[in-house]
Write a protein that holds these residues in place. Structure first.
Motif, PDB file in Angstrom:
ATOM      1  N   GLU A 240      89.344   2.062 -42.884  1.00  0.00           N
ATOM      2  CA  GLU A 240      88.048   1.492 -43.162  1.00  0.00           C
ATOM      3  C   GLU A 240      87.472   1.431 -41.648  1.00  0.00           C
ATOM      4  OE1 GLU A 240      85.444  -2.004 -44.920  1.00  0.00           O
ATOM      5  OE2 GLU A 240      87.744  -2.460 -44.699  1.00  0.00           O
TER       6      GLU A 240
ATOM      7  N   LYS B 104      74.686   1.732 -51.553  1.00  0.00           N
ATOM      8  CA  LYS B 104      76.002   1.589 -52.171  1.00  0.00           C
ATOM      9  C   LYS B 104      77.081   1.241 -51.319  1.00  0.00           C
ATOM     10  CE  LYS B 104      75.133   5.058 -56.030  1.00  0.00           C
ATOM     11  NZ  LYS B 104      75.709   6.404 -56.649  1.00  0.00           N
ATOM     12  N   LYS B 105      77.033   1.539 -50.196  1.00  0.00           N
ATOM     13  CA  LYS B 105      78.208   1.125 -49.291  1.00  0.00           C
ATOM     14  C   LYS B 105      77.792  -0.423 -48.998  1.00  0.00           C
ATOM     15  CE  LYS B 105      79.711   1.579 -44.581  1.00  0.00           C
ATOM     16  NZ  LYS B 105      81.334   1.617 -44.933  1.00  0.00           N
ATOM     17  N   CYS B 106      76.662  -0.862 -48.875  1.00  0.00           N
ATOM     18  CA  CYS B 106      76.335  -2.150 -48.356  1.00  0.00           C
ATOM     19  C   CYS B 106      76.832  -3.029 -49.659  1.00  0.00           C
ATOM     20  CB  CYS B 106      74.665  -2.336 -48.230  1.00  0.00           C
ATOM     21  SG  CYS B 106      74.402  -1.611 -46.756  1.00  0.00           S
ATOM     22  N   LEU B 107      76.419  -2.560 -50.770  1.00  0.00           N
ATOM     23  CA  LEU B 107      76.814  -3.490 -51.876  1.00  0.00           C
ATOM     24  C   LEU B 107      78.326  -3.591 -52.356  1.00  0.00           C
ATOM     25  CD1 LEU B 107      74.573  -2.027 -54.990  1.00  0.00           C
ATOM     26  CD2 LEU B 107      74.336  -4.173 -53.948  1.00  0.00           C
ATOM     27  N   LYS B 108      79.002  -2.508 -51.711  1.00  0.00           N
ATOM     28  CA  LYS B 108      80.632  -2.426 -51.782  1.00  0.00           C
ATOM     29  C   LYS B 108      81.141  -3.512 -50.579  1.00  0.00           C
ATOM     30  CE  LYS B 108      84.775   0.469 -51.154  1.00  0.00           C
ATOM     31  NZ  LYS B 108      85.182   1.929 -50.954  1.00  0.00           N
ATOM     32  N   ILE B 109      80.541  -3.561 -49.473  1.00  0.00           N
ATOM     33  CA  ILE B 109      80.869  -4.643 -48.472  1.00  0.00           C
ATOM     34  C   ILE B 109      80.442  -5.968 -48.840  1.00  0.00           C
ATOM     35  CG2 ILE B 109      80.208  -5.205 -46.192  1.00  0.00           C
ATOM     36  CD1 ILE B 109      80.055  -2.405 -45.366  1.00  0.00           C
TER      37      ILE B 109
ATOM     38  N   ASN C 199      80.279  -7.132 -52.080  1.00  0.00           N
ATOM     39  CA  ASN C 199      81.211  -7.527 -53.082  1.00  0.00           C
ATOM     40  C   ASN C 199      82.348  -7.800 -52.473  1.00  0.00           C
ATOM     41  OD1 ASN C 199      79.242  -7.244 -55.072  1.00  0.00           O
ATOM     42  ND2 ASN C 199      79.776  -4.795 -55.415  1.00  0.00           N
ATOM     43  N   THR C 200      83.116  -7.270 -51.598  1.00  0.00           N
ATOM     44  CA  THR C 200      84.346  -7.286 -50.986  1.00  0.00           C
ATOM     45  C   THR C 200      84.159  -8.775 -50.255  1.00  0.00           C
ATOM     46  OG1 THR C 200      84.610  -5.024 -50.391  1.00  0.00           O
ATOM     47  CG2 THR C 200      85.886  -6.530 -49.102  1.00  0.00           C
TER      48      THR C 200
ATOM     49  N   ASP D 191      84.474 -11.506 -52.900  1.00  0.00           N
ATOM     50  CA  ASP D 191      85.647 -11.534 -53.403  1.00  0.00           C
ATOM     51  C   ASP D 191      86.453 -12.597 -52.536  1.00  0.00           C
ATOM     52  OD1 ASP D 191      85.100 -10.210 -55.638  1.00  0.00           O
ATOM     53  OD2 ASP D 191      85.660  -8.409 -55.048  1.00  0.00           O
TER      54      ASP D 191
ATOM     55  N   SER E 168      81.870  -3.854 -42.210  1.00  0.00           N
ATOM     56  CA  SER E 168      82.700  -5.018 -42.022  1.00  0.00           C
ATOM     57  C   SER E 168      83.111  -5.604 -40.749  1.00  0.00           C
ATOM     58  CB  SER E 168      83.869  -4.681 -43.173  1.00  0.00           C
ATOM     59  OG  SER E 168      84.683  -3.655 -42.691  1.00  0.00           O
TER      60      SER E 168
END
Length: 219
Positions: free
Chosen positions: A92, A206-211, A213-214, A217, A22
């Motif tokens: 983070e 999974k980390k890339c997907l989380k970033i 989605n953040t 949002d 991020s």
């Protein structure tokens, strides 16, 4: 001949900061400089003050332990302590910066010791070793947040489990290298390498997907 060896880890850092972070790569410049200074110091000490070199024995376990401590555990522990003491930023940033710190160290450390090794022209040292240590750096950086979690720090069993997982992550590169060196079942080292790469890729995805989605949002 050494192009992949010299460029893979630096390119993986740029890829990580562009896709899996991020923060911009510019935010990690202090970690890059610090790691390169430490790696340069280690390489200079080895080159000008330590003239002996390790001779591999017929013992798989002894050689594994040598690679584990020299290439994995000691850099991880030393840089980890420095990172925790010097980095005062948010949670983070700390976790993402640790990958950049560790990978930047290996960007210089791995090529130096590979080029200095007797097997420097082997396919494993030229191509697979930098990949394995970039993956190790990433996996460790993904485990670090669990250590810093307040819930985890209160649970002794979870701390022990995470410590064991971290040591396993650090041990696998040594196991892969020595499976290759001793030619145990010929293709076994490649199977372990593929499993290690798959696990690394899965968690990074999974980390890339989380970033992602953040960011959605926030938008």
């Amino acid at each position: 001949m050494y192009l992949f060896l010299l460029t893979f880890i630096p390119l993986s850092i740029l890829f990580f900061t562009h896709i899996g972070s991020s923060n911009s790569w510019k935010n990690f410049i202090p970690q890059m400089i610090f790691a390169l200074v430490i790696a340069s110091a280690v390489c200079c000490i080895k080159e000008f003050f330590i003239f002996s070199f390790y001779i591999k024995t017929d013992s798989f376990i002894k050689n594994c332990l040598h690679v584990f401590f020299k290439d994995s555990a000691l850099p991880f522990i030393a840089l980890g302590i420095c990172h925790l003491l010097l980095c005062k930023d948010d949670f983070e940033y700390k976790t993402e910066a640790f990958f950049v710190l560790l990978a930047s160290f290996y960007a210089l450390y791995i090529p130096y010791f590979v080029i200095s090794a007797m097997e420097r022209n082997s396919i494993y040292y030229l191509f697979f070793k930098p990949i394995v240590f970039a993956e190790m750096s990433l996996l460790i950086s993904l485990v670090i947040p669990l250590f810093l979690n307040k819930k985890t720090t209160k649970n002794t069993k979870e701390i022990i489990l995470l410590s064991a997982i971290t040591m396993l992550i650090c041990l696998v590169p040594a196991v892969i290298e020595n499976l290759w060196y001793f030619s145990i079942l010929k293709i076994l080292w490649l199977i372990v390498f593929c499993i290690y790469t798959y696990v690394c890729g899965l968690f990074f995805y999974k980390k890339c997907l989380k970033i992602r989605n953040t960011r959605l949002d926030k938008d």
